[in-house]
Design a protein around this motif. Structure first.
Motif, short mmCIF file in Angstrom:
data_model
loop_
_atom_site.label_atom_id
_atom_site.label_comp_id
_atom_site.label_asym_id
_atom_site.label_seq_id
_atom_site.Cartn_x
_atom_site.Cartn_y
_atom_site.Cartn_z
N SER A 73 82.42 -33.08 -20.42
CA SER A 73 81.31 -34.02 -20.27
C SER A 73 79.99 -33.26 -20.26
CB SER A 73 81.47 -34.82 -18.98
OG SER A 73 81.55 -33.95 -17.87
N PHE A 74 80.04 -31.97 -19.95
CA PHE A 74 78.90 -31.09 -20.11
C PHE A 74 79.42 -29.70 -20.43
CE2 PHE A 74 79.96 -31.60 -15.68
CZ PHE A 74 80.08 -30.31 -15.20
N LEU A 75 78.57 -28.89 -21.03
CA LEU A 75 79.02 -27.59 -21.53
C LEU A 75 79.39 -26.65 -20.40
CD1 LEU A 75 77.97 -25.55 -24.42
CD2 LEU A 75 77.66 -24.50 -22.19
N MET A 76 80.45 -25.89 -20.61
CA MET A 76 80.92 -24.94 -19.61
C MET A 76 81.11 -23.56 -20.23
SD MET A 76 81.06 -26.91 -16.98
CE MET A 76 82.13 -26.27 -15.68
N ILE A 77 80.85 -22.54 -19.43
CA ILE A 77 80.94 -21.14 -19.87
C ILE A 77 81.90 -20.39 -18.96
CG2 ILE A 77 79.63 -18.98 -20.05
CD1 ILE A 77 77.19 -20.70 -20.76
N PHE A 78 82.70 -19.51 -19.55
CA PHE A 78 83.65 -18.70 -18.81
C PHE A 78 82.93 -17.69 -17.93
CE2 PHE A 78 85.99 -14.77 -18.32
CZ PHE A 78 87.27 -15.17 -17.98
N SER A 79 83.38 -17.60 -16.65
CA SER A 79 82.87 -16.58 -15.75
C SER A 79 84.02 -16.16 -14.83
CB SER A 79 81.70 -17.12 -14.91
OG SER A 79 81.11 -16.07 -14.14
N ALA A 80 84.00 -14.89 -14.42
CA ALA A 80 85.10 -14.36 -13.61
C ALA A 80 84.55 -13.47 -12.49
CB ALA A 80 86.07 -13.57 -14.48
N SER A 81 85.31 -13.38 -11.39
CA SER A 81 84.91 -12.54 -10.26
C SER A 81 85.57 -11.18 -10.38
CB SER A 81 85.32 -13.20 -8.94
OG SER A 81 86.72 -13.30 -8.83
N ARG A 82 84.84 -10.14 -10.02
CA ARG A 82 85.32 -8.78 -10.13
C ARG A 82 86.33 -8.48 -9.02
NH1 ARG A 82 82.85 -5.48 -13.51
NH2 ARG A 82 83.70 -3.71 -12.36
N LEU A 83 87.35 -7.70 -9.36
CA LEU A 83 88.34 -7.29 -8.36
C LEU A 83 87.72 -6.39 -7.30
CD1 LEU A 83 91.51 -6.59 -10.55
CD2 LEU A 83 91.30 -8.32 -8.75
N ASP A 84 86.79 -5.52 -7.74
CA ASP A 84 86.19 -4.57 -6.79
C ASP A 84 85.08 -5.20 -5.96
OD1 ASP A 84 84.62 -4.85 -9.04
OD2 ASP A 84 84.03 -2.75 -9.15
N ILE A 85 84.45 -6.27 -6.49
CA ILE A 85 83.40 -6.98 -5.75
C ILE A 85 83.65 -8.48 -5.94
CG2 ILE A 85 80.91 -7.16 -5.31
CD1 ILE A 85 80.53 -4.68 -7.04
#
Length: 259
Positions: free
Chosen positions: A110-122
């Motif tokens: 329904s609205f644009l989405m972008i891939f994002s990920a959390s770092r294992l070290d932080i």
């Protein structure tokens, strides 16, 4: 990514419904609110380094001296097409931040989405995929390689490329740590940013990557462009703003699109 003073960045968690894990999540794993009425708590992320300068821009053929060359990847969802981008003069991406890498991988519901990920070290640091360019490697080839190594995704195509090198300086503590690891003396990174469209399904995303490199991420989710910027570490925000500004003609919301 003796202390005299510290500055803290307060970041709101995202109003998203689902966070994906590359392995079974512990009971303390991030849980995002499912209702818009709930007021989320605030998290603090602190840095002891001085604020970085504004993002620098260099021509695509001449990366600035002293910076490690790097690709950035903005990965978006399958509904994006090259033909769908309106003329730049008629499109505006609404981001509540001053104009200013990596891979931008996105999807559109329904609205644009972008891939994002959390770092294992932080774990509190969320980012779009990015990685170094090997000696003699073309940036586009590096972008496909880094996307595969960091997310496992092979079903994707490049839709757009930022016209300039975008740079950021490492905070001093990050600079010392990374250069000690790499055996170099880089003061920051010069990035070429690419906008990718995911042509496969979400279940192709695997944070263990293709097994050729050590995993870097612990969780992933789809975010709006504004949320991607808000959750990024402070010294990367100007580059994220500039990269997403370049891709604004392609990153328009489409209320009629199927989720």
């Amino acid at each position: 990514m003796v202390v005299v003073a510290a500055r803290c960045l307060h970041v709101k968690p995202l109003p998203l419904a689902l966070v994906h894990h590359s392995r079974p999540a512990p009971s303390s794993a991030l849980r995002l609110p499912r209702t818009a009425s709930a007021r989320p708590p605030r998290f603090a992320s602190c840095s002891t380094s001085a604020p970085p300068p504004l993002v620098a821009v260099a021509s695509m053929d001449a990366p600035p001296q002293g910076y490690r060359t790097n690709v950035g990847i903005c990965l978006a969802d399958p509904s994006l097409t090259k033909a769908s981008a309106p003329p730049p003069s008629s499109s505006i991406l609404l981001i509540s931040a001053a104009p200013a890498l990596g891979i931008v991988l996105y999807r559109r519901g329904s609205f644009l989405m972008i891939f994002s990920a959390s770092r294992l070290d932080i774990p509190s640091a969320w980012q779009m995929p990015q990685g170094g360019i090997d000696a003699g490697e073309e940036p586009r080839a590096a972008a496909f390689r880094e996307l595969r190594e960091e997310t496992g995704v092979t079903s994707a195509e490049i839709v757009a490329e930022a016209p300039n090198w975008l740079t950021y300086d490492f905070p001093l503590d990050v600079r010392h740590r990374l250069n000690a690891r790499w055996g170099t003396d880089w003061k920051g990174q010069a990035q070429k940013w690419f906008l990718f469209r995911l042509t496969g399904n979400d279940d192709e995303i695997n944070l263990n990557g293709d097994g050729s490199e050590k995993p870097e991420f612990g969780e992933w989710t789809w975010m709006t462009p504004q949320e991607v910027i808000e959750k990024a570490v402070e010294f990367k925000k100007p580059v994220y703003e500039e990269a997403l500004k370049h891709f604004a003609p392609y990153l328009q919301s489409d209320p009629t699109a199927a989720s």
